[in-house]
Design an enzyme around this catalytic site. Sequence first.
Site, mmCIF file in Angstrom:
data_model
loop_
_atom_site.group_PDB
_atom_site.id
_atom_site.type_symbol
_atom_site.label_atom_id
_atom_site.label_comp_id
_atom_site.label_asym_id
_atom_site.label_seq_id
_atom_site.Cartn_x
_atom_site.Cartn_y
_atom_site.Cartn_z
ATOM 1 N N ASN A 1 -8.236 13.947 3.835
ATOM 2 C CA ASN A 1 -7.575 14.633 2.713
ATOM 3 C C ASN A 1 -7.831 13.922 1.396
ATOM 4 O OD1 ASN A 1 -5.625 16.695 1.696
ATOM 5 N ND2 ASN A 1 -4.510 14.860 1.116
ATOM 6 N N TYR B 1 -3.769 3.953 3.194
ATOM 7 C CA TYR B 1 -3.441 4.706 1.975
ATOM 8 C C TYR B 1 -4.046 4.030 0.743
ATOM 9 C CZ TYR B 1 -0.704 6.155 -2.060
ATOM 10 O OH TYR B 1 -0.335 6.574 -3.310
ATOM 11 N N ASP C 1 4.517 -4.608 3.861
ATOM 12 C CA ASP C 1 5.203 -4.725 2.568
ATOM 13 C C ASP C 1 4.914 -6.078 1.915
ATOM 14 O OD1 ASP C 1 6.480 -2.295 2.284
ATOM 15 O OD2 ASP C 1 8.377 -2.968 3.158
HETATM 16 N N1 UFG Z 1 13.000 -0.578 1.532
HETATM 17 C C1 UFG Z 1 14.092 -0.950 2.276
HETATM 18 N N2 UFG Z 1 14.719 -0.001 3.015
HETATM 19 C C2 UFG Z 1 14.317 1.296 3.038
HETATM 20 C C3 UFG Z 1 13.198 1.662 2.274
HETATM 21 C C4 UFG Z 1 12.553 0.699 1.519
HETATM 22 O O1 UFG Z 1 14.490 -2.109 2.288
HETATM 23 O O2 UFG Z 1 14.946 2.101 3.762
HETATM 24 C C5 UFG Z 1 12.321 -1.602 0.712
HETATM 25 C C6 UFG Z 1 10.858 -1.744 1.045
HETATM 26 O O3 UFG Z 1 10.684 -2.686 2.066
HETATM 27 C C7 UFG Z 1 10.292 -2.212 -0.283
HETATM 28 C C8 UFG Z 1 11.212 -1.572 -1.333
HETATM 29 O O4 UFG Z 1 12.373 -1.175 -0.633
HETATM 30 O O5 UFG Z 1 10.402 -3.578 -0.404
HETATM 31 C C9 UFG Z 1 10.594 -0.345 -1.965
HETATM 32 O O6 UFG Z 1 10.134 0.506 -0.930
HETATM 33 P P1 UFG Z 1 9.590 1.978 -1.189
HETATM 34 O O7 UFG Z 1 9.242 2.547 0.142
HETATM 35 O O8 UFG Z 1 10.544 2.719 -2.059
HETATM 36 O O9 UFG Z 1 8.298 1.740 -2.066
HETATM 37 P P2 UFG Z 1 7.007 0.860 -1.720
HETATM 38 O O10 UFG Z 1 7.108 -0.345 -2.591
HETATM 39 O O11 UFG Z 1 6.789 0.634 -0.294
HETATM 40 O O12 UFG Z 1 5.909 1.905 -2.080
HETATM 41 C C10 UFG Z 1 5.577 2.298 -3.358
HETATM 42 C C11 UFG Z 1 5.000 3.683 -3.373
HETATM 43 C C12 UFG Z 1 3.769 3.749 -2.512
HETATM 44 C C13 UFG Z 1 2.812 2.723 -2.969
HETATM 45 C C14 UFG Z 1 3.460 1.376 -3.017
HETATM 46 C C15 UFG Z 1 2.565 0.355 -3.636
HETATM 47 O O13 UFG Z 1 5.961 4.566 -2.886
HETATM 48 O O14 UFG Z 1 3.184 5.029 -2.611
HETATM 49 O O15 UFG Z 1 4.639 1.418 -3.817
HETATM 50 O O16 UFG Z 1 2.875 -0.876 -3.099
HETATM 51 F F1 UFG Z 1 1.761 2.671 -2.138
#
Ligand code: UFG
Length: 326
Positions: A91, A140, A284
């Site tokens: 995709n 991704y 993460d």
């Molecule tokens: N987190 C929790 N509990 C949850 C969900 C998230 O503790 O239920 C933490 C994650 O571990 C992370 C932080 O909250 O440390 C933020 O998490 P998100 O999933 O909201 O966002 P990410 O940082 O994982 O991801 C974002 C974008 C992605 C992108 C990434 C780049 O959503 O598309 O940043 O690192 F790839």
Amino acid sequence: MSILVTGGAGYIGSHTVKELRARGEQVIIYDDLSTGFYQAAQDCMLVVGSLHHYDKLVETMRAFDVDSVVHFAAYSQVGESMNDPGKYYYNNVAGTIKLLNAMKENNVKRIVFSSTAATFGEPDSVPISEETPQHPASVYGTTKLMIEKILRDYDAAYGIRSVALRYFNAAGADESGLIGEAHNPETHLIPLIMQVLLGRREHISIYGTDYPTPDGTCVRDYIHVTDLATAHILSLNALRDGMASTAYNLGNGNGFSVREVIGMVEKVTGRKVATVEGPRRSGDPAVLIASSEKIMRELNWKPKFNELEQIIASAWRWHESHPYGY
Ligand code: UFG
């Protein structure tokens, strides 16, 4: 002349469409509605189609006299990309190649591309600048980095100029209250916390409390979705003015831990959030903070929502009024 916005019915896409239209631009949304919502398209022209429908892409560009593309359409779940890489390469990467070939066929020479902080993986140091080496830790992130490279080659060979915008953590919602963040399933921290407050889940799991950060939880740079939208408009206008292809990182330059985000939601809403401490989520990075100095300097971009409190307040307004999304 009009602008084709792929993925314009998604979260960041719909906010960018709204800002483009507020500036009098002719916009055509091209979206397969697999993760977007037709309600997010508001009253904008929407063509329902996939990036794999090459003829439909070519026809849409021709029919609406498209001269620029803003490209959001992609799958964006890090975890899913590890379990089903084929879906992501097909995709995101193959789909983008079809889009670029359709642009080539129609002589469309400008594209603003939705990239991500995930192209950097676990950085050696923060803040992350455009010079920081990109070593994605997920499929991704790899798909987005591959597209950045493809864009450079399409410029060199076919003269299609591009800006790749690498978002850090998009958050918040438009001030109108009409559009906001909606994913199914939801995986992002702020909307999940809101779901706890709305009674849709019992608690928020904190993924990891043993990171090398001040309170042991992951630190992220949250950036308001409308500030991201503005960066697309500045980038498109710069391409129209003849700017060479480039890439910009987009964040506020401030890091907040998971616990700090939860604390801010409690402050903004006046309610207590139930939490459960859990193990780390694989992939993460501990700390992701952007340096957006380059786009500030070159395009005069300046985030309007530079306080986490404002970002969370706008998210809460949307979620409280749309507890089940659209
Ligand atoms: N987190 C929790 N509990 C949850 C969900 C998230 O503790 O239920 C933490 C994650 O571990 C992370 C932080 O909250 O440390 C933020 O998490 P998100 O999933 O909201 O966002 P990410 O940082 O994982 O991801 C974002 C974008 C992605 C992108 C990434 C780049 O959503 O598309 O940043 O690192 F790839």
